[in-house]
Scaffold this active site. Structure first.
Site, PDB file in Angstrom:
ATOM      1  N   THR A  25       0.852  -1.195   0.000  1.00 56.95           N
ATOM      2  CA  THR A  25       0.000   0.000   0.000  1.00 56.95           C
ATOM      3  C   THR A  25       0.890   1.248   0.000  1.00 56.95           C
ATOM      4  OG1 THR A  25      -1.751  -1.110   1.225  1.00 56.95           O
ATOM      5  CG2 THR A  25      -1.721   1.285   1.350  1.00 56.95           C
ATOM      6  N   HIS A 174      -7.013 -10.695  -2.927  1.00 54.85           N
ATOM      7  CA  HIS A 174      -6.469 -10.479  -1.586  1.00 54.85           C
ATOM      8  C   HIS A 174      -7.413 -11.119  -0.562  1.00 54.85           C
ATOM      9  CE1 HIS A 174      -4.203  -9.002   1.633  1.00 54.85           C
ATOM     10  NE2 HIS A 174      -4.270  -7.701   1.456  1.00 54.85           N
ATOM     11  N   ASN A 177      -4.746 -10.863   5.496  1.00 56.12           N
ATOM     12  CA  ASN A 177      -4.544  -9.631   6.258  1.00 56.12           C
ATOM     13  C   ASN A 177      -5.808  -8.907   6.722  1.00 56.12           C
ATOM     14  OD1 ASN A 177      -1.908 -10.282   5.794  1.00 56.12           O
ATOM     15  ND2 ASN A 177      -1.457  -8.623   4.383  1.00 56.12           N
ATOM     16  N   TYR A 179      -8.794  -8.268   5.258  1.00 55.29           N
ATOM     17  CA  TYR A 179      -9.703  -7.536   4.364  1.00 55.29           C
ATOM     18  C   TYR A 179     -10.895  -8.437   3.990  1.00 55.29           C
ATOM     19  CZ  TYR A 179      -5.883  -4.415   4.842  1.00 55.29           C
ATOM     20  OH  TYR A 179      -4.939  -3.620   5.429  1.00 55.29           O
ATOM     21  N   ASN A 234      -5.375  -6.739  11.626  1.00 59.04           N
ATOM     22  CA  ASN A 234      -6.745  -6.258  11.369  1.00 59.04           C
ATOM     23  C   ASN A 234      -7.802  -7.089  12.090  1.00 59.04           C
ATOM     24  OD1 ASN A 234      -6.400  -3.887   9.851  1.00 59.04           O
ATOM     25  ND2 ASN A 234      -6.060  -5.050   7.965  1.00 59.04           N
TER      26      ASN A 234
END
Ligand code: PHB
Length: 356
Positions: A25, A174, A177, A179, A234
């Site tokens: 990112t 993705h 992590n 998301y 997260n």
């Protein structure tokens, strides 16, 4: 096995070496549109065998961070085309990572009209950065079956346009992590009682259906996926009773779809996750049988080759690529690496981005 030798990824993508630039990112996409500064950044790093782009949203609803790119408007697709052309000019290859942030977001980062969606209405612990400081994550709305289907269609549209219109070499889903896709897989964020929650089959259904739909449109060998077993980043539950079987099932089903690779992010290194309780990378390899990308703390030829020697196929390198655009050449010639400046990881502009 030599890390610097070429590698055939699926039938359509030949990589010039086995080093993969990990998705990072960088928050330079003003108004969520890929721009000329990003063209320069990716072109500078095209000596990687494969570049996996920064997380890119397939949907207006997936733009949880400030200044991350999208892949759903004409302008965004045109921007990605310019990046693909520049990387190809250097004989490089690039997959775009499709990242829908789901509940990892803040209202201030989302464009008007966007809604925060997740499998269940459970707010993630922790905070999100915005242009004006850190705020609590948004409380998400639990997705209806119709929203699940329309979100899957957004992934399919983004993937199809990236490959067919922008000339991108493939897409990475993705599912790591914390998301959206990971929010479906992980029981901490998914307490649904319908066919998308509960059992292993149900928690992996969103990911597998989406992968199948995309593979049908663009070809299975242009689809990869990133997962983070034992990750806690997260607000994911890092371990749970069915974890190993969840990833065994996922690997076996992804093998049937014949996707190009599974990319396993090792959160023990950059994200400080607890140690793994099983040898999950090996287990995934045995059940998938196809290509596995993994890494973590790779900054020398020896460390890269150790990953290959452990039976895996490609090696990801993240942060060192930020500050060493010529990373491959540097480790090949044992040149010293430059350390990255963390203060400019997510700041706008060229400082700490294209000036290393
Ligand atoms: C981040 O922006 O901090 C970030 C984004 C995607 C990831 C991990 C971290 O997979």
């Amino acid at each position: 096995m030599n890390i610097f030798n070429s590698f055939q990824l699926g039938k359509s993508t030949e990589l010039k070496n086995r080093i993969v630039m990990a998705p990072l990112t960088r928050c330079r996409a003003t108004n969520n549109i890929p721009n000329q500064l990003m063209v320069k950044y990716y072109q500078q790093r095209a000596s990687a065998g494969l570049i996996i782009s920064e997380g890119t949203s397939p949907s207006l609803n997936g733009l949880g961070y400030p200044r991350i790119p999208g892949a759903f408007s004409d302008e965004q697709i045109n921007g990605w085309k310019t990046i693909a052309d520049a990387v190809h000019l250097e004989n490089g290859k690039i997959f775009v990572q499709l990242m829908h942030t789901g509940r990892i977001t803040a209202k201030a980062n989302m464009p008007s009209g966007a809604i925060t969606l997740a499998p269940s209405s459970i707010q993630a612990a922790g905070e999100m950065f915005t242009e004006t400081g850190m705020v609590a994550h948004e409380m998400p709305k639990a997705m209806t079956l119709q929203e699940i289907e329309s979100t899957q269609n957004e992934y399919v549209n983004a993937a199809t346009r990236l490959v067919n219109e922008a000339g991108i070499d493939g897409v990475e889903l993705h599912a790591a992590n914390g998301y959206l896709m990971n929010q479906f897989i992980n029981p901490k964020s998914n307490i649904r009682e319908d066919q998308y929650g509960g059992s292993i089959e149900n928690r992996t259904r969103f990911v597998l259906e989406t992968a199948r739909k995309i593979a049908n449109e663009i070809g299975s060998d242009k689809v990869g996926i990133r997962v983070s077993p034992y990750g806690a980043y997260n607000d994911m539950q890092s371990d749970y009773e069915t974890l190993e079987n969840t990833f065994i099932y996922l690997a076996q089903e992804l093998a049937k779809i014949e996707i190009a690779y599974i990319h396993i992010v090792d959160q023990r290194v950059a994200f400080g996750a607890p140690d793994f309780t099983t040898d999950i990378k090996k287990t995934i390899k045995e059940n998938f049988k196809g290509n596995i990308i993994s890494g973590g703390d790779v900054n020398t030829t020896e460390k890269a080759e150790a990953i290959l020697n452990s039976g895996l196929d490609l090696v990801y390198v993240g942060r060192p690529f930020i500050s060493n655009p010529d990373f491959v050449e540097k480790i090949q010639n044992e040149k010293e690496l430059v350390a990255p400046d963390m203060d400019t990881f997510y700041s706008p502009g060229e400082k700490g981005y294209t000036d290393y």
